[in-house]
Scaffold this motif. Structure first.
Motif, PDB file in Angstrom:
ATOM      1  N   ASN A 149     -10.406   8.376  -2.353  1.00  0.00           N
ATOM      2  CA  ASN A 149      -9.262   9.273  -2.541  1.00  0.00           C
ATOM      3  C   ASN A 149      -9.691  10.662  -2.985  1.00  0.00           C
ATOM      4  O   ASN A 149     -10.651  10.800  -3.744  1.00  0.00           O
ATOM      5  N   VAL A 158       0.858  -1.186   0.000  1.00  0.00           N
ATOM      6  CA  VAL A 158       0.000   0.000   0.000  1.00  0.00           C
ATOM      7  C   VAL A 158       0.892   1.233   0.000  1.00  0.00           C
ATOM      8  O   VAL A 158       1.761   1.375   0.868  1.00  0.00           O
ATOM      9  N   PHE A 188      -4.342   6.775  -1.759  1.00  0.00           N
ATOM     10  CA  PHE A 188      -3.909   5.420  -1.428  1.00  0.00           C
ATOM     11  C   PHE A 188      -4.021   4.531  -2.667  1.00  0.00           C
ATOM     12  O   PHE A 188      -5.066   4.508  -3.329  1.00  0.00           O
ATOM     13  N   LEU A 213       1.197   5.603  -0.307  1.00  0.00           N
ATOM     14  CA  LEU A 213       0.509   6.863  -0.041  1.00  0.00           C
ATOM     15  C   LEU A 213       1.191   7.971  -0.825  1.00  0.00           C
ATOM     16  O   LEU A 213       2.429   8.067  -0.834  1.00  0.00           O
TER      17      LEU A 213
END
Length: 655
Positions: free
Chosen positions: A97, A41, A79, A43
């Motif tokens: 998002n 994941v 994300f 960011l």
């Protein structure tokens, strides 16, 4: 503390940013086959950073249950997820998002779909493809493209259209880059803000480049919003100390709450409420034709809640169609608690008790006469004003701002009244702000010897000193007789409303009369010394313009293309009800008597008018259309009058 940063693989390490508040973010990553071990994941602070692979931070690879954990500085992030399953690459872009993290720990499930790349082939310029769910085509879905400069990918975006029964679509687009998103509402519902169980898909290789004379094929797989069990049914292991993204948004309760009613006070159910962020100090109607990410649908009692994540000024509109201007019969209403139809929202706050009154556009609902009528004689309206009770104006009324006539209310103007607009330009667009906006009803019936005059209050008046008299979404017939409109940007604009205009003079305005969707009877009027005498931008509604005089303008009549976003815009606007021009004298306008402009490609018939000549070639020379620009529609003016129409224009009493 150190975090591993990753794109598709983990490569570079960077130190964490030090912030006073850190948020725990955890969750699981799934494909339709089960958890996705090893998924990462990432960011990103800005959307463009996703394309350049510059994450702020990234998680360690997810464990065997697809679980990942992060400790993140408070802030706003995009994300994404990347991982592999049986040699295939998978990707996810979270539908919420960008997400704003404050101080609550958050649990984020991701439903990853197979990574697809665009395929190019010779063909029409645009994007074609298919929308799928678990490999099967989706019907009743919508495809939307956004410009990459958008901060969120919600609302109608740059263009929205429905897909075919087999999930396929083709969207003609200008050359450029676009973010492609698909949606399907559960139970076949029409397009609306996403709810639990609706399907959402973000094309994994966004943004997509559209190239000239090429079609680019994309497959957009979808997953269900906030309904992981319908995507993949595996045991839940969520930590109850964490909130979900939807729980977090609901818990903040930040946004606007209120109710939508009709003029009788009855609730209006299943109506959209749209909030448009604006920085304009005065109302700009064109903002309302474009998409917004902030919307809600009213419940059975007419109640709504629009979540907002940014502070600022918002227009509020209630309607039952997304995008485009209202169509005949649509429920429509502006918030009229303030003259500019806005509310001021503080980020993280909440506004309660907003009331919006809406009604049927171009309908014939009668506005009942209220028992008390406010009377204004020789008054100065020093600030923006909402008229919320029946009102009579007489004498000289000087307006310094915007006056709105609320739905259900009638403004009557007595014969001989002069309405003067003081020039001011708060939004610095070189157009005076003075305006009368009518959602209710206006009756301005002068007499030949006592005309009602709408004019500038400047010592040396000029066109554009004030904006216009704007009839917007009115559900009754508005009446004008023996009026003069001068020195405005437009003398009068009529949108999604009904009006009868007789024996009125429009002079020295930027535009005399401007209308799109409307029912209008305009007869025995004179349009002279305007930039454009009459301007139209839509073919819907019953419009009859007869026995008018249109002369000595820069352009007599102009018909232009509608520039408003909507779902299936091309199909929506194929219902044509062209205005009927008959027995008018249209002559001696300085550039053209009639122009088709701004990519308007629809042909228009305007027979039985006098064009200043009995010679066909001279008439052709006074018209700008397909014969001058092949991309435009053609004006068919035959048969035409060979002599002026007697009695056209403003009729004055005889001696």
């Amino acid at each position: 503390m150190w975090f591993l940063c990753a794109a598709l693989v983990l490569t570079v390490c960077t130190p964490a940013i030090s912030h006073a508040t850190e948020v725990k973010v955890a969750g699981r990553v799934f494909t339709e086959y089960g958890p996705l071990p090893g998924a990462v994941v990432s960011l990103y602070a800005h959307y463009e950073d996703i394309q350049t692979q510059r994450p702020v931070m990234a998680s360690l690879p997810a464990d065997q249950e697809g679980v990942f954990r992060l400790q993140v500085p408070a802030g706003s992030y995009y994300f994404t997820v990347a991982g592999t399953y049986k040699g295939e690459s998978y990707f996810a872009f979270h539908g919420n998002n960008p997400m704003r993290l404050t101080d609550a720990d958050i649990w984020l499930p991701f439903m990853a779909t197979k990574l697809n790349q665009p395929r190019y082939e010779a063909g029409d310029t645009g994007i074609k493809g298919v929308v799928t769910f678990k490999g099967q085509p989706l019907q009743d879905a919508y495809i939307t493209v956004y410009l990459p400069t958008a901060t969120t990918f919600k609302g109608l975006g740059f263009k929205t259209q429905s897909v075919n029964a087999d999930g396929s679509f083709f969207m003609a687009l200008p050359v450029g880059e676009y973010v492609v998103v698909a949606k399907q509402m559960k139970d076949g519902a029409r397009l609306r803000p996403l709810q639990r169980g609706d399907l959402f898909g973000y094309f994994s290789a966004n943004p997509v480049a559209v190239r000239a004379e090429q079609s680019v094929f994309v497959e957009v797989p979808c997953y269900p919003k906030a309904d992981r069990t319908s995507f993949i049914d595996v045991p839940t292991i969520k930590d109850n100390d964490y909130r979900t993204a939807d729980n977090l948004l609901a818990a903040t309760n930040a946004g606007i709450k209120g109710r939508v009613i009709d003029v009788a006070g009855r609730p209006l159910a299943r109506v959209y409420v749209l909030a448009y962020k604006t920085e304009a100090e005065v109302f700009q109607m064109y903002h309302l034709g474009h998409g917004t990410p902030y919307s809600a649908v009213t419940d059975e009692n007419g109640n709504f809640y629009v979540p907002l994540d940014q502070g600022g000024s918002y227009y509020l509109v209630a309607r039952d169609t997304l995008g485009d201007g209202p169509h005949r019969g649509e429920i429509y209403g502006l918030y009229q608690g303030t003259p500019n139809h806005t509310v001021q929202f503080t980020q993280g706050g909440r506004i309660d008790g907003i009331m919006i009154t809406a009604g049927t556009t171009m309908g014939q609902e009668e506005i009942s006469r209220q028992q008390q009528q406010a009377q204004f004689t020789d008054q100065v309206i020093a600030n923006d004003l909402v008229i919320d009770q029946d009102t009579l104006w007489s004498g000289t009324i000087t307006i310094n701002g915007v006056v709105s006539v609320k739905r259900g209310t009638t403004l009557t103007i007595a014969p001989g009244t002069v309405i003067r607009f003081k020039p001011q330009d708060r939004d610095r667009n070189d157009i005076g702000d003075g305006e009368i906006l009518v959602e209710g009803k206006i009756v301005a019936q002068g007499r030949p010897d006592k005309k009602i005059i709408f004019t500038s209050a400047a010592e040396t008046p000029k066109a554009r000193d004030w904006s216009y008299l704007n009839i917007l979404g009115s559900a009754t017939t508005n009446l004008f007789e023996h009026c003069v409109f001068e020195y405005g940007y437009s003398g009068m604009q009529i949108h999604y409303s009904n009006a009868k205009i007789r024996n009125c003079l429009f002079r020295k305005n930027g535009e005399g009369l401007h209308f799109n969707t409307a029912n209008i009877l305009a007869e025995h009027n004179t349009f002279s010394e305007n930039g454009v005498g009459i301007k139209s931008s839509r073919l819907e509604g019953k419009v009859l313009l007869q026995k008018n005089v249109v002369t000595k303008n820069e352009v007599g009549i102009q018909f232009v293309h509608q520039h408003i976003n909507a779902v299936d815009f091309e199909n929506l606007n194929k219902v044509l009800e062209p205005p009927l021009f008959s027995e008018n004298n249209i002559f001696e306008n300085r550039k053209y008597n009639f122009t088709m402009g701004d990519r308007q490609s629809i042909d228009l018939a305007v027979p039985n008018n006098w064009w200043g000549s009995a010679e066909k070639e001279k008439i052709n020379d006074s018209i700008f259309d397909k014969l001058d620009d092949e991309e435009l529609g053609q004006v068919f003016f035959e048969p035409y009058l060979t002599t002026p129409q007697p009695g056209a224009g403003v009729q004055e009493p005889g001696p």
